[in-house]
Design an enzyme around this catalytic site. Structure first.
Site, PDB file in Angstrom:
ATOM      1  N   ILE A   1      43.091   4.378  25.550  1.00 28.52           N
ATOM      2  CA  ILE A   1      43.201   3.232  26.449  1.00 28.52           C
ATOM      3  C   ILE A   1      42.453   2.034  25.873  1.00 28.52           C
ATOM      4  O   ILE A   1      42.933   0.894  25.913  1.00 28.52           O
ATOM      5  CB  ILE A   1      42.658   3.580  27.842  1.00 28.52           C
ATOM      6  N   TYR A   2      41.256   2.302  25.329  1.00 27.83           N
ATOM      7  CA  TYR A   2      40.484   1.223  24.699  1.00 27.83           C
ATOM      8  C   TYR A   2      41.297   0.573  23.585  1.00 27.83           C
ATOM      9  O   TYR A   2      41.385  -0.655  23.496  1.00 27.83           O
ATOM     10  CB  TYR A   2      39.172   1.787  24.141  1.00 27.83           C
TER      11      TYR A   2
ATOM     12  N   SER B   1       6.088  -5.955   7.937  1.00 24.72           N
ATOM     13  CA  SER B   1       6.143  -4.503   7.886  1.00 24.72           C
ATOM     14  C   SER B   1       4.873  -3.957   8.513  1.00 24.72           C
ATOM     15  O   SER B   1       3.970  -4.709   8.889  1.00 24.72           O
ATOM     16  CB  SER B   1       6.273  -4.038   6.438  1.00 24.72           C
ATOM     17  N   LEU B   2       4.788  -2.628   8.634  1.00 23.32           N
ATOM     18  CA  LEU B   2       3.653  -1.999   9.296  1.00 23.32           C
ATOM     19  C   LEU B   2       2.737  -1.305   8.296  1.00 23.32           C
ATOM     20  O   LEU B   2       3.188  -0.770   7.286  1.00 23.32           O
ATOM     21  CB  LEU B   2       4.146  -0.962  10.319  1.00 23.32           C
TER      22      LEU B   2
ATOM     23  N   GLU C   1       6.887   4.892  19.663  1.00 24.38           N
ATOM     24  CA  GLU C   1       8.332   4.928  19.421  1.00 24.38           C
ATOM     25  C   GLU C   1       8.583   5.659  18.108  1.00 24.38           C
ATOM     26  O   GLU C   1       7.771   5.562  17.174  1.00 24.38           O
ATOM     27  CB  GLU C   1       8.892   3.505  19.322  1.00 24.38           C
TER      28      GLU C   1
ATOM     29  N   LYS D   1       9.830   6.203  14.509  1.00 29.26           N
ATOM     30  CA  LYS D   1      10.059   5.272  13.397  1.00 29.26           C
ATOM     31  C   LYS D   1      11.399   5.628  12.748  1.00 29.26           C
ATOM     32  O   LYS D   1      11.511   6.619  12.034  1.00 29.26           O
ATOM     33  CB  LYS D   1       8.927   5.357  12.372  1.00 29.26           C
TER      34      LYS D   1
ATOM     35  N   ASP E   1      14.432   5.592  10.244  1.00 29.33           N
ATOM     36  CA  ASP E   1      14.533   5.402   8.800  1.00 29.33           C
ATOM     37  C   ASP E   1      15.771   4.566   8.494  1.00 29.33           C
ATOM     38  O   ASP E   1      16.843   5.089   8.181  1.00 29.33           O
ATOM     39  CB  ASP E   1      14.612   6.773   8.114  1.00 29.33           C
TER      40      ASP E   1
ATOM     41  N   GLU F   1      16.134  -1.914  14.264  1.00 31.01           N
ATOM     42  CA  GLU F   1      16.422  -1.145  13.050  1.00 31.01           C
ATOM     43  C   GLU F   1      17.893  -0.749  13.013  1.00 31.01           C
ATOM     44  O   GLU F   1      18.396  -0.126  13.952  1.00 31.01           O
ATOM     45  CB  GLU F   1      15.542   0.119  13.020  1.00 31.01           C
TER      46      GLU F   1
ATOM     47  N   TYR G   1      13.750  -2.967  19.203  1.00 28.74           N
ATOM     48  CA  TYR G   1      12.376  -2.557  19.510  1.00 28.74           C
ATOM     49  C   TYR G   1      11.416  -3.717  19.801  1.00 28.74           C
ATOM     50  O   TYR G   1      10.284  -3.479  20.198  1.00 28.74           O
ATOM     51  CB  TYR G   1      11.805  -1.674  18.400  1.00 28.74           C
TER      52      TYR G   1
ATOM     53  N   LYS H   1       2.025   1.057  19.020  1.00 30.66           N
ATOM     54  CA  LYS H   1       1.772  -0.355  19.303  1.00 30.66           C
ATOM     55  C   LYS H   1       0.881  -0.485  20.537  1.00 30.66           C
ATOM     56  O   LYS H   1       1.012   0.292  21.489  1.00 30.66           O
ATOM     57  CB  LYS H   1       3.080  -1.109  19.583  1.00 30.66           C
TER      58      LYS H   1
ATOM     59  N   LYS I   1       2.744   8.376   9.783  1.00 28.02           N
ATOM     60  CA  LYS I   1       3.808   9.036   9.031  1.00 28.02           C
ATOM     61  C   LYS I   1       3.628  10.550   9.015  1.00 28.02           C
ATOM     62  O   LYS I   1       2.501  11.058   8.960  1.00 28.02           O
ATOM     63  CB  LYS I   1       3.834   8.517   7.583  1.00 28.02           C
TER      64      LYS I   1
ATOM     65  N   CYS J   1       3.020   6.013 -30.552  1.00 24.38           N
ATOM     66  CA  CYS J   1       3.913   5.424 -29.543  1.00 24.38           C
ATOM     67  C   CYS J   1       5.359   5.806 -29.836  1.00 24.38           C
ATOM     68  O   CYS J   1       5.844   5.589 -30.960  1.00 24.38           O
ATOM     69  CB  CYS J   1       3.759   3.906 -29.532  1.00 24.38           C
TER      70      CYS J   1
ATOM     71  N   CYS K   1       7.277   2.244 -30.814  1.00 23.67           N
ATOM     72  CA  CYS K   1       7.019   1.448 -32.015  1.00 23.67           C
ATOM     73  C   CYS K   1       6.316   2.228 -33.129  1.00 23.67           C
ATOM     74  O   CYS K   1       6.149   1.699 -34.238  1.00 23.67           O
ATOM     75  CB  CYS K   1       6.195   0.212 -31.662  1.00 23.67           C
TER      76      CYS K   1
ATOM     77  N   CYS L   1      -0.705   2.141 -25.791  1.00 24.92           N
ATOM     78  CA  CYS L   1      -0.232   1.511 -27.019  1.00 24.92           C
ATOM     79  C   CYS L   1      -0.810   0.100 -27.014  1.00 24.92           C
ATOM     80  O   CYS L   1      -0.649  -0.636 -26.035  1.00 24.92           O
ATOM     81  CB  CYS L   1       1.295   1.462 -27.066  1.00 24.92           C
TER      82      CYS L   1
ATOM     83  N   CYS M   1       5.080  -4.256 -29.320  1.00 19.66           N
ATOM     84  CA  CYS M   1       5.835  -3.047 -28.965  1.00 19.66           C
ATOM     85  C   CYS M   1       7.025  -3.422 -28.079  1.00 19.66           C
ATOM     86  O   CYS M   1       6.863  -4.119 -27.079  1.00 19.66           O
ATOM     87  CB  CYS M   1       4.927  -2.065 -28.234  1.00 19.66           C
TER      88      CYS M   1
END
Length: 677
Positions: free
Chosen positions: A36-37, A83-84, A115, A117, A119, A175, A227, A293, A317, A411, A414, A429, A434
């Site tokens: 229907i949509y 950012s946090l 809240e 977090k 990703d 986010e 948020y 927060k 985290k 190295c 070089c 080095c 190099c």
């Protein structure tokens, strides 16, 4: 011309489809079958095709872009999108609470909002008079990219707010993420067509948002959680708490994460954190922690921000995921400073949502500490959820006849003899010619936070060095278009764009050039700080170690590194060569000249600023002092008349106290400056 009935039908269809979209994508409670949509959607499409003058930006049909964009425009955020700061355990969380509490004079009543977090990718949305106007990526927090056509394709983001009457302007942050089911569907589809697979949902979401063709974005079914809410046009309508902001966002038509919780103290915060450490495994999207927060927005405003983060919020985290794999080889990488870093090459394995095949081993001492050998089975994880590292070796699974690893003596790039300076863990080095050091320097110079030279990536840099077209940073600005055009996968048009991009980089400010030089310990923030304290490269060169160390946030180690860098004649010759070709090595900000008619309470006075002021930025404080006739110095001496002191003041305050120099706070500064107005 449309009839009144047709105009009314278009309005009715839009309202009905918007309600259906909100119920389906935000409430997860469909009010009509998909068929229907689709039928109503096609009817609206046909009417708008017949009468294009009736198409409005908030119509459901405008979510999918017409044609690919050619580029994204950089725009400044109306309100910075920071950012946090991260915390990885209870101890770090409690230290954060102690820090913000030291910033307030009297301890207020407070609670926290927790809240999950998500990703994904942070974006900023602007609405004017209730209608969606613009969507911008986080970028560097101050400037982002305008991706409005792509945002329109995300069905959980309303094109018109469910608010009557709406404020003149509303800013919403949130986010964008890719649900796990959709991520799997996209990768299965890409596998059948032979395309590379996305490593994780976060990367897939970020890459999708920056697609130039919004039709591709629409096909990937991104989702969104709101948020944060700001109502700058009508501050009296701003809810007083974060919790009430989330509730208002939901009423406006946004999807808000239902798994939020108010917590009276850190004990409750940690309970919420523990609950979701296992609960998150069953969520239909990825989350890597909890955002904590302060609930009171007035307290948030009082605390403000550091140079990088809000003081009133932190991300707690979850521990990094650990997995086992086998080491196939150990190789070394030579960086732009000459540091030789050993890397473990391993059987590819999934860690925290990404495929990992290499992990840093840091240095020779770390390899000996681990007793790591080729063929070993190891446990790896992502430090800070970003950098893969080897945690330990499962020696019981070690195959026979393995040998301890020995760092190379020369190295690999070089052939020069490698050295390990006394007292250092890093092998280096020291051959300034190099190719690896040169490549690293060029890549760093062209990076986004430095000179931001679009098109000068690793592959091009490698070719420029291999073909002996570039031997120093200065050589970049002498490149000829014909020479670049001969490189692999380059042509006349690409070469022209690169030459123009290199030329345009001469317009970058002094602080970016300073960061691009790659001076040890001088990152983006320190480069900005040094450029403010020493407005010209000559002043920076003439500064003593004591002058440098006296600058707020610049300690003795950084000061010694900067001072030593300028003592090298080759480095100073590089600076002179860069100046000769037009690079900015001085601040171009106009000097504030006091009005001759106004009183000058700071006339003939020298002021030093230390610490973080409650409301003024360092530049704003400097401007006020100069407007009152004063001079701002970067270091304290007997000639200093006042020290303007903020929170977390450092060695400058100590020296001022030793010399009995009068101290001012921000309020006293404002009182004095009023006399010059």
């Amino acid at each position: 011309m449309p009839t009144p009935e047709q105009e009314q039908r278009i309005i009715q269809l839009r309202i009905q489809l918007q309600k259906a979209g909100y119920a389906y994508y935000v409430l997860d409670d469909p009010i009509m079958p998909d068929a229907i949509y689709d039928q109503l959607y096609r009817e609206l499409q046909e009417l708008e095709t017949q009468f294009p003058e009736l198409i409005t930006p908030d119509s459901p049909t405008q979510r999918v872009g017409d044609k690919p964009a050619t580029q994204f425009v950089s725009v400044s955020h109306n309100i910075p999108l920071y950012s946090l700061e991260n915390a990885f355990n209870e101890q770090e969380l409690r230290k954060w609470e102690e820090r913000w509490q030291r910033q307030v004079n009297e301890m207020p009543d407070f609670d926290y909002v927790c809240e999950l977090k998500i990703d994904g990718s942070a974006i900023a949305l602007t609405y004017e008079n209730g209608q969606f106007l613009r969507g911008v990526t986080r970028g560097d927090g101050i400037t982002g990219e305008d991706i409005t056509p792509n945002i329109r394709t995300i069905r959980s983001i309303p094109l018109r707010l469910n608010l009557d009457p709406p404020p003149a302007r509303i800013e919403v942050r949130g986010e964008v993420f890719l649900p796990l089911e959709e991520f799997q569907r996209i990768n299965q589809q890409r596998e059948t067509t032979g395309e590379y697979l996305f490593a994780n949902p976060r990367n897939a979401a970020a890459g999708t948002l920056r697609q130039l063709d919004s039709r591709i974005v629409a096909q990937r079914r991104l989702d969104f959680f709101a948020y944060t809410l700001h109502i700058p046009s009508h501050p009296e309508q701003q809810p007083p708490t974060q919790w009430q902001c989330l509730e208002l966002l939901h009423r406006m038509g946004f999807r808000v994460n239902p798994n939020r919780q108010r917590c009276g103290d850190l004990g409750e915060v940690l309970g919420y954190f523990d609950q979701w450490e296992t609960g998150r495994k069953s969520l239909p999207y990825m989350t890597d922690g909890v955002v904590v927060k302060l609930n009171d927005l007035a307290l948030q405003q009082q605390l403000g921000f550091t140079q990088k983060f809000p003081r009133w919020a932190i991300a707690l985290k979850y521990p990094a995921e650990e997995v086992s794999t086998q080491v196939l080889d150990i190789v070394v990488n030579v960086g732009r400073t000459g540091a030789v870093t050993p890397m473990a090459v391993m059987q590819p394995v999934q860690v925290a949502g990404t495929t990992v095949q290499r992990a840093t081993l840091h240095n020779e001492d770390r390899i000996k500490e681990l007793d790591l050998r080729v063929g070993d089975t190891v446990i790896i994880r992502k430090a800070g959820e970003i950098i893969p590292e080897v945690v330990r070796v499962l020696t019981d699974l070690r195959p026979g006849e393995t040998k301890p690893y020995q760092m190379p003596t020369h190295c690999p790039e070089c052939g020069s003899l490698l050295i390990r300076p006394t007292g250092e863990a890093v092998t280096r080095c020291v051959n300034s010619s190099c190719p690896a050091i040169l490549r690293g320097s060029l890549i760093h110079w062209a990076s986004r936070d430095a000179l931001d030279i679009n098109g000068l990536g690793e592959k091009i840099v490698e070719q420029l060095v291999e073909n002996d077209l570039v031997r120093s940073l200065v050589d970049l600005y002498r490149l000829e278009q014909n020479a670049i055009a001969q490189l692999e996968r380059m042509g006349a048009k690409s070469a022209e764009k690169l030459v123009n991009a290199i030329a345009q980089s001469k317009q970058q400010p002094y602080s970016r050039v300073l960061y691009g030089l790659g001076i040890r310990y001088v990152g983006k923030v320190n480069a900005e700080t040094l450029s403010q304290s020493f407005p010209t490269i000559e002043q920076l060169r003439q500064a003593t170690v004591e002058d440098l160390a006296a600058v707020y946030s610049i300690g003795l180690e950084i000061a010694q590194s900067v001072w030593q860098w300028f003592r090298n004649e080759a480095n100073w010759q590089l600076i002179q060569d860069l100046q000769a070709i037009g690079l900015n090595l001085a601040n171009s900000a106009p000097t504030v000249t006091p009005s001759p008619e106004a009183p000058q309470p700071f006339a003939g006075k020298t002021v030093v600023i230390t610490g973080t002021l409650p409301t003024l930025t360092r530049k704003e404080a400097e401007t006020l002092i100069k407007q009152a006739g004063g001079k701002v110095s970067s270091s304290v001496s007997k000639k200093t008349d006042y020290v303007l002191v903020g929170s977390d003041a450092g060695s400058k305050l100590t020296k001022a106290q030793e010399l009995n120099i009068p101290q001012l706070d921000e309020e006293a500064l404002r009182d004095i400056v009023k006399k010059s107005l």
